[in-house]
Design a protein around this motif. Structure first.
Motif, PDB file in Angstrom:
ATOM      1  N   GLN A  34       0.827  -1.203   0.000  1.00 22.33           N
ATOM      2  CA  GLN A  34       0.000   0.000   0.000  1.00 22.33           C
ATOM      3  C   GLN A  34       0.863   1.256   0.000  1.00 22.33           C
ATOM      4  O   GLN A  34       0.546   2.246  -0.670  1.00 22.33           O
ATOM      5  CB  GLN A  34      -0.925   0.015   1.210  1.00 22.33           C
ATOM      6  CG  GLN A  34      -1.889   1.189   1.216  1.00 22.33           C
ATOM      7  CD  GLN A  34      -2.808   1.176   2.429  1.00 22.33           C
ATOM      8  OE1 GLN A  34      -2.888   2.156   3.155  1.00 22.33           O
ATOM      9  NE2 GLN A  34      -3.496   0.063   2.665  1.00 22.33           N
ATOM     10  N   ALA A  35       1.978   1.208   0.706  1.00 20.60           N
ATOM     11  CA  ALA A  35       2.876   2.363   0.761  1.00 20.60           C
ATOM     12  C   ALA A  35       3.392   2.696  -0.641  1.00 20.60           C
ATOM     13  O   ALA A  35       3.416   3.865  -1.047  1.00 20.60           O
ATOM     14  CB  ALA A  35       4.044   2.079   1.694  1.00 20.60           C
ATOM     15  N   MET A  36       3.781   1.666  -1.388  1.00 26.28           N
ATOM     16  CA  MET A  36       4.315   1.900  -2.724  1.00 26.28           C
ATOM     17  C   MET A  36       3.239   2.420  -3.664  1.00 26.28           C
ATOM     18  O   MET A  36       3.512   3.257  -4.532  1.00 26.28           O
ATOM     19  CB  MET A  36       4.921   0.606  -3.274  1.00 26.28           C
ATOM     20  CG  MET A  36       5.763   0.819  -4.524  1.00 26.28           C
ATOM     21  SD  MET A  36       7.242   1.811  -4.210  1.00 26.28           S
ATOM     22  CE  MET A  36       7.163   2.962  -5.586  1.00 26.28           C
ATOM     23  N   LEU A  37       2.019   1.946  -3.499  1.00 24.43           N
ATOM     24  CA  LEU A  37       0.923   2.448  -4.334  1.00 24.43           C
ATOM     25  C   LEU A  37       0.697   3.935  -4.084  1.00 24.43           C
ATOM     26  O   LEU A  37       0.471   4.707  -5.020  1.00 24.43           O
ATOM     27  CB  LEU A  37      -0.356   1.650  -4.074  1.00 24.43           C
ATOM     28  CG  LEU A  37      -0.345   0.206  -4.603  1.00 24.43           C
ATOM     29  CD1 LEU A  37      -1.607  -0.534  -4.158  1.00 24.43           C
ATOM     30  CD2 LEU A  37      -0.235   0.185  -6.128  1.00 24.43           C
ATOM     31  N   TRP A  38       0.785   4.360  -2.831  1.00 21.74           N
ATOM     32  CA  TRP A  38       0.647   5.781  -2.522  1.00 21.74           C
ATOM     33  C   TRP A  38       1.822   6.580  -3.095  1.00 21.74           C
ATOM     34  O   TRP A  38       1.655   7.711  -3.568  1.00 21.74           O
ATOM     35  CB  TRP A  38       0.542   6.010  -1.017  1.00 21.74           C
ATOM     36  CG  TRP A  38      -0.824   5.744  -0.456  1.00 21.74           C
ATOM     37  CD1 TRP A  38      -1.181   4.771   0.429  1.00 21.74           C
ATOM     38  CD2 TRP A  38      -2.024   6.475  -0.749  1.00 21.74           C
ATOM     39  NE1 TRP A  38      -2.525   4.835   0.702  1.00 21.74           N
ATOM     40  CE2 TRP A  38      -3.060   5.876  -0.001  1.00 21.74           C
ATOM     41  CE3 TRP A  38      -2.319   7.557  -1.575  1.00 21.74           C
ATOM     42  CZ2 TRP A  38      -4.379   6.339  -0.059  1.00 21.74           C
ATOM     43  CZ3 TRP A  38      -3.637   8.026  -1.638  1.00 21.74           C
ATOM     44  CH2 TRP A  38      -4.643   7.414  -0.883  1.00 21.74           C
ATOM     45  N   ILE A  39       3.011   6.003  -3.068  1.00 23.81           N
ATOM     46  CA  ILE A  39       4.171   6.659  -3.664  1.00 23.81           C
ATOM     47  C   ILE A  39       3.958   6.847  -5.165  1.00 23.81           C
ATOM     48  O   ILE A  39       4.310   7.891  -5.732  1.00 23.81           O
ATOM     49  CB  ILE A  39       5.447   5.839  -3.385  1.00 23.81           C
ATOM     50  CG1 ILE A  39       5.829   5.945  -1.907  1.00 23.81           C
ATOM     51  CG2 ILE A  39       6.602   6.313  -4.270  1.00 23.81           C
ATOM     52  CD1 ILE A  39       6.999   5.063  -1.499  1.00 23.81           C
ATOM     53  N   LEU A  40       3.360   5.851  -5.808  1.00 26.71           N
ATOM     54  CA  LEU A  40       3.073   5.961  -7.238  1.00 26.71           C
ATOM     55  C   LEU A  40       2.018   7.034  -7.508  1.00 26.71           C
ATOM     56  O   LEU A  40       2.090   7.749  -8.509  1.00 26.71           O
ATOM     57  CB  LEU A  40       2.617   4.612  -7.787  1.00 26.71           C
ATOM     58  CG  LEU A  40       3.696   3.522  -7.853  1.00 26.71           C
ATOM     59  CD1 LEU A  40       3.084   2.187  -8.271  1.00 26.71           C
ATOM     60  CD2 LEU A  40       4.814   3.922  -8.801  1.00 26.71           C
ATOM     61  N   VAL A  41       1.037   7.150  -6.616  1.00 26.09           N
ATOM     62  CA  VAL A  41       0.035   8.212  -6.756  1.00 26.09           C
ATOM     63  C   VAL A  41       0.718   9.580  -6.689  1.00 26.09           C
ATOM     64  O   VAL A  41       0.450  10.469  -7.508  1.00 26.09           O
ATOM     65  CB  VAL A  41      -1.047   8.101  -5.660  1.00 26.09           C
ATOM     66  CG1 VAL A  41      -1.944   9.342  -5.657  1.00 26.09           C
ATOM     67  CG2 VAL A  41      -1.895   6.844  -5.873  1.00 26.09           C
ATOM     68  N   ALA A  42       1.617   9.750  -5.722  1.00 29.96           N
ATOM     69  CA  ALA A  42       2.350  11.010  -5.594  1.00 29.96           C
ATOM     70  C   ALA A  42       3.195  11.273  -6.841  1.00 29.96           C
ATOM     71  O   ALA A  42       3.316  12.418  -7.297  1.00 29.96           O
ATOM     72  CB  ALA A  42       3.242  10.973  -4.350  1.00 29.96           C
ATOM     73  N   LEU A  43       3.766  10.212  -7.410  1.00 31.50           N
ATOM     74  CA  LEU A  43       4.575  10.351  -8.618  1.00 31.50           C
ATOM     75  C   LEU A  43       3.732  10.833  -9.800  1.00 31.50           C
ATOM     76  O   LEU A  43       4.150  11.704 -10.563  1.00 31.50           O
ATOM     77  CB  LEU A  43       5.227   9.008  -8.956  1.00 31.50           C
ATOM     78  CG  LEU A  43       6.066   8.952 -10.231  1.00 31.50           C
ATOM     79  CD1 LEU A  43       7.311   9.831 -10.088  1.00 31.50           C
ATOM     80  CD2 LEU A  43       6.473   7.514 -10.548  1.00 31.50           C
ATOM     81  N   VAL A  44       2.540  10.273  -9.949  1.00 33.58           N
ATOM     82  CA  VAL A  44       1.656  10.679 -11.045  1.00 33.58           C
ATOM     83  C   VAL A  44       1.232  12.140 -10.876  1.00 33.58           C
ATOM     84  O   VAL A  44       1.211  12.912 -11.838  1.00 33.58           O
ATOM     85  CB  VAL A  44       0.418   9.755 -11.113  1.00 33.58           C
ATOM     86  CG1 VAL A  44      -0.605  10.306 -12.103  1.00 33.58           C
ATOM     87  CG2 VAL A  44       0.839   8.339 -11.522  1.00 33.58           C
ATOM     88  N   ILE A  45       0.892  12.526  -9.655  1.00 29.26           N
ATOM     89  CA  ILE A  45       0.512  13.918  -9.391  1.00 29.26           C
ATOM     90  C   ILE A  45       1.648  14.855  -9.790  1.00 29.26           C
ATOM     91  O   ILE A  45       1.443  15.868 -10.471  1.00 29.26           O
ATOM     92  CB  ILE A  45       0.144  14.115  -7.912  1.00 29.26           C
ATOM     93  CG1 ILE A  45      -1.153  13.382  -7.583  1.00 29.26           C
ATOM     94  CG2 ILE A  45       0.004  15.609  -7.577  1.00 29.26           C
ATOM     95  CD1 ILE A  45      -1.500  13.367  -6.104  1.00 29.26           C
ATOM     96  N   ASP A  46       2.863  14.495  -9.401  1.00 25.33           N
ATOM     97  CA  ASP A  46       4.022  15.325  -9.726  1.00 25.33           C
ATOM     98  C   ASP A  46       4.284  15.353 -11.232  1.00 25.33           C
ATOM     99  O   ASP A  46       4.784  16.342 -11.765  1.00 25.33           O
ATOM    100  CB  ASP A  46       5.252  14.796  -8.986  1.00 25.33           C
ATOM    101  CG  ASP A  46       6.472  15.673  -9.200  1.00 25.33           C
ATOM    102  OD1 ASP A  46       6.370  16.891  -8.961  1.00 25.33           O
ATOM    103  OD2 ASP A  46       7.515  15.146  -9.603  1.00 25.33           O
ATOM    104  N   GLY A  47       3.918  14.271 -11.908  1.00 27.62           N
ATOM    105  CA  GLY A  47       4.175  14.188 -13.337  1.00 27.62           C
ATOM    106  C   GLY A  47       3.243  15.025 -14.194  1.00 27.62           C
ATOM    107  O   GLY A  47       3.608  15.410 -15.312  1.00 27.62           O
ATOM    108  N   VAL A  48       2.050  15.324 -13.683  1.00 25.09           N
ATOM    109  CA  VAL A  48       1.070  16.050 -14.505  1.00 25.09           C
ATOM    110  C   VAL A  48       0.814  17.471 -14.022  1.00 25.09           C
ATOM    111  O   VAL A  48       0.232  18.268 -14.763  1.00 25.09           O
ATOM    112  CB  VAL A  48      -0.274  15.280 -14.567  1.00 25.09           C
ATOM    113  CG1 VAL A  48      -0.067  13.893 -15.129  1.00 25.09           C
ATOM    114  CG2 VAL A  48      -0.948  15.205 -13.208  1.00 25.09           C
ATOM    115  N   ASP A  49       1.250  17.808 -12.805  1.00 26.36           N
ATOM    116  CA  ASP A  49       0.901  19.135 -12.290  1.00 26.36           C
ATOM    117  C   ASP A  49       1.577  20.262 -13.064  1.00 26.36           C
ATOM    118  O   ASP A  49       1.034  21.362 -13.186  1.00 26.36           O
ATOM    119  CB  ASP A  49       1.191  19.242 -10.787  1.00 26.36           C
ATOM    120  CG  ASP A  49       2.680  19.164 -10.463  1.00 26.36           C
ATOM    121  OD1 ASP A  49       3.466  18.782 -11.349  1.00 26.36           O
ATOM    122  OD2 ASP A  49       3.046  19.465  -9.309  1.00 26.36           O
TER     123      ASP A  49
END
Length: 243
Positions: A34-49
């Motif tokens: 679950q921790a890694m999935l949240w890290i991936l969510v943060a990565l996607v947010i950073d990638g599109v903002d």
């Protein structure tokens, strides 16, 4: 309406910190998947903002609010502190001193890298030196090749830490550059593999492991070509002399 849109982009950027905090909570209870999935969510947010920020013209509409500063604060937590904590907990069987040394190498190299000017190449399409992406390094070590011996893990961490300060050009996938279409395809494949490898954890899928390793190799080849080719992006003057 323009200010609302601009503030919405900043709030969206800041939401990456919320995702990273959820990842921190997951690590604290031993739920690494679950921790890694949240890290991936943060990565996607950073990638599109950044794209959203340009669309909303946030620099013009809110000139006194620095989206870059907000981004740096979030990135250091989600790309360095959180991955180091995940690494520390996930490799609990590793010798304490070795494990702590790896975490210290991640954090110190990341902190120093953020202090160096010229982190982006003159054409704006490359990071100069390995960017602070310990989230992806730790992902590979924990979810793709967890069977590596401790010495190999240490050498990998030290190698990436050293590459922060080398004049190597790493492509910024969303900003064009050499083989852009292929780079975007590799990025999508890498992220898909990340989701699937995390899903199959603790037993890596041979297929998705292969996708991860092949795309990682592609990024390495692209970095080598961009760095040493005369047609590659120019390293800013003085960057190679930085410590």
């Amino acid at each position: 309406m323009q200010k609302f849109a601009a503030w919405s982009v900043h709030v969206f950027t800041a939401s990456g910190l919320l995702a990273a905090f959820m990842g921190l909570l997951a690590v604290s209870v031993g739920d690494f998947r679950q921790a890694m999935l949240w890290i991936l969510v943060a990565l996607v947010i950073d990638g599109v903002d950044g794209t959203l920020a340009r669309m909303a013209r946030v620099r013009e509409v809110l000139p006194r609010v620095s989206g870059m500063t907000i981004d740096y604060v979030i990135d250091f937590f989600s790309y360095a502190i959180l991955p180091a904590y995940l690494f520390y907990e996930a490799f609990a069987e590793m010798a304490y001193g070795l494990r702590l040394g790896c975490c210290f190498a991640m954090l110190l190299s990341a902190a120093l890298y953020y202090g160096i000017e010229g982190m982006v190449s003159a054409d704006g399409k490359h990071f100069v030196g390995f960017p602070v992406m310990w989230n992806m390094v730790v992902y590979v070590l924990v979810f793709v090749v967890p069977e590596l011996p401790p010495v190999a893990i240490l050498l990998a961490v030290l190698a990436f830490a050293a590459m922060h300060f080398m004049p190597i050009l790493f492509a910024y996938p969303s900003r064009g550059g050499r083989w852009w279409a292929l780079t975007l395809l590799a990025t999508v494949a890498f992220l898909a593999a990340a989701v699937m490898n995390v899903w199959y954890y603790p037993e890596p899928s041979p297929f998705w492991r292969g996708v991860c390793l092949v795309t990682t190799l592609y990024y390495g080849v692209l970095a080598a070509v961009d760095t040493y080719s005369a047609a590659g992006a120019r390293v800013p003057e003085g960057r190679a002399e930085q410590p």
